[in-house]
Design a protein around this motif. Structure first.
Motif, PDB file in Angstrom:
ATOM      1  N   TYR A 103      23.824   0.318  38.472  1.00  0.00           N
ATOM      2  CA  TYR A 103      22.839   0.479  39.544  1.00  0.00           C
ATOM      3  C   TYR A 103      22.216  -1.123  40.075  1.00  0.00           C
ATOM      4  O   TYR A 103      21.714  -1.116  41.452  1.00  0.00           O
ATOM      5  CB  TYR A 103      21.895   0.511  38.672  1.00  0.00           C
ATOM      6  CG  TYR A 103      21.230   2.297  38.189  1.00  0.00           C
ATOM      7  CD1 TYR A 103      22.486   3.148  38.468  1.00  0.00           C
ATOM      8  CD2 TYR A 103      20.114   2.533  37.711  1.00  0.00           C
ATOM      9  CE1 TYR A 103      22.643   4.137  38.086  1.00  0.00           C
ATOM     10  CE2 TYR A 103      20.329   4.178  37.421  1.00  0.00           C
ATOM     11  CZ  TYR A 103      21.648   5.470  37.951  1.00  0.00           C
ATOM     12  OH  TYR A 103      21.627   6.740  37.263  1.00  0.00           O
ATOM     13  N   SER A 104      22.758  -1.966  39.112  1.00  0.00           N
ATOM     14  CA  SER A 104      21.793  -3.263  39.623  1.00  0.00           C
ATOM     15  C   SER A 104      22.474  -4.122  41.067  1.00  0.00           C
ATOM     16  O   SER A 104      22.680  -4.270  42.200  1.00  0.00           O
ATOM     17  CB  SER A 104      22.482  -4.065  38.563  1.00  0.00           C
ATOM     18  OG  SER A 104      23.679  -4.112  38.413  1.00  0.00           O
ATOM     19  N   SER A 149      14.766  -2.753  45.054  1.00  0.00           N
ATOM     20  CA  SER A 149      14.215  -2.833  43.509  1.00  0.00           C
ATOM     21  C   SER A 149      15.627  -2.081  42.572  1.00  0.00           C
ATOM     22  O   SER A 149      15.935  -1.028  42.515  1.00  0.00           O
ATOM     23  CB  SER A 149      13.217  -2.953  42.989  1.00  0.00           C
ATOM     24  OG  SER A 149      12.499  -2.147  42.551  1.00  0.00           O
ATOM     25  N   GLY A 187      13.837  -0.068  39.693  1.00  0.00           N
ATOM     26  CA  GLY A 187      13.139   0.738  40.024  1.00  0.00           C
ATOM     27  C   GLY A 187      14.257   1.768  41.220  1.00  0.00           C
ATOM     28  O   GLY A 187      13.707   3.018  40.717  1.00  0.00           O
ATOM     29  N   SER A 188      13.418   1.600  41.862  1.00  0.00           N
ATOM     30  CA  SER A 188      14.093   2.176  43.453  1.00  0.00           C
ATOM     31  C   SER A 188      15.454   2.424  42.757  1.00  0.00           C
ATOM     32  O   SER A 188      15.278   4.442  43.512  1.00  0.00           O
ATOM     33  CB  SER A 188      14.068   1.366  44.168  1.00  0.00           C
ATOM     34  OG  SER A 188      12.647   0.895  44.791  1.00  0.00           O
ATOM     35  N   GLN A 238      17.255   3.932  40.252  1.00  0.00           N
ATOM     36  CA  GLN A 238      16.595   4.262  39.380  1.00  0.00           C
ATOM     37  C   GLN A 238      16.408   5.713  39.733  1.00  0.00           C
ATOM     38  O   GLN A 238      16.391   7.159  39.671  1.00  0.00           O
ATOM     39  CB  GLN A 238      15.992   3.907  38.211  1.00  0.00           C
ATOM     40  CG  GLN A 238      16.466   2.829  37.093  1.00  0.00           C
ATOM     41  CD  GLN A 238      15.524   1.959  36.215  1.00  0.00           C
ATOM     42  OE1 GLN A 238      14.790   1.654  36.160  1.00  0.00           O
ATOM     43  NE2 GLN A 238      16.775   1.595  35.524  1.00  0.00           N
ATOM     44  N   LYS A 239      14.884   5.758  40.228  1.00  0.00           N
ATOM     45  CA  LYS A 239      14.009   6.808  40.867  1.00  0.00           C
ATOM     46  C   LYS A 239      15.222   7.511  42.203  1.00  0.00           C
ATOM     47  O   LYS A 239      15.170   8.891  42.167  1.00  0.00           O
ATOM     48  CB  LYS A 239      12.547   6.185  42.131  1.00  0.00           C
ATOM     49  CG  LYS A 239      11.259   5.604  40.552  1.00  0.00           C
ATOM     50  CD  LYS A 239      11.145   5.110  42.046  1.00  0.00           C
ATOM     51  CE  LYS A 239      10.136   4.780  40.937  1.00  0.00           C
ATOM     52  NZ  LYS A 239       8.994   3.910  41.457  1.00  0.00           N
TER      53      LYS A 239
END
Length: 176
Positions: free
Chosen positions: A144-145, A154, A156-157, A159-160
């Motif tokens: 993800y990173s 980000s 968080g984005s 992850q969404k």
């Protein structure tokens, strides 16, 4: 004094409108499809499918918009046909280059191709960044990173995006 009243003709019913569209435009539509596809039989099938989609949608155009409306449906069907052919061809090429011990029946091939088409439609319907995040995760193995860095968003984005993409994958898997 007697008034002469001109009766207003009733609005055509949906079956009458479909019949009018068919008689007015079927020949033209099939000719357009034949020129586009270079195949009379495919053109006939797609002309039929165009009117079938029209009936299923229960949305009828105004008579003056009939040709344009039918043309848009037919164009979408041509795109779907070409997409299906491209996916089938890629699958058959992959299958041909695979180990010869891998023996798949025609029925299994059809199920696999249909599943690939559903996945393709699902990916096509996803927003660009959601699709990109899913592909980076699944085909390039990025975390993800790393995806966040690559997409310039980000964590968080990402992850969404992945939640949305995984939900779309589940819908493909469990819809039928």
């Amino acid at each position: 004094m007697e008034r002469l009243v001109t009766p207003i003709p009733p609005e055509p019913t949906p079956p009458v409108l479909v019949h009018m569209l068919y008689t007015d435009h079927h020949g033209w539509l099939q000719s357009w499809l034949r020129r586009r596809l270079g195949d009379q039989h495919q053109a006939a099938d797609l002309a039929h499918d165009t009117f079938l989609r029209l009936l299923v949608s229960r949305r009828l155009p105004q008579p003056e918009q009939g040709r344009g409306y039918l043309l848009q449906i037919a164009r979408n069907l041509v795109i779907d046909l070409w997409r299906r052919q491209r996916i089938e061809q890629a699958y058959l090429q992959a299958l041909a280059s695979a180990d010869e011990q891998l023996s798949i029946s025609l029925e299994e091939r059809a199920v696999i191709v249909e599943t690939l088409l559903r996945i393709d439609r699902m990916l096509d319907a996803l927003p660009a960044k959601v699709r990109e995040a899913l592909l980076l995760s699944q085909f390039e193995g990025l975390g993800y990173s790393e995806i966040a860095t690559r997409l310039g968003v980000s964590l968080g984005s990402v992850q969404k995006y992945m939640t949305r993409a995984i939900q779309a994958c589940y819908e493909v898997m469990y819809s039928e």
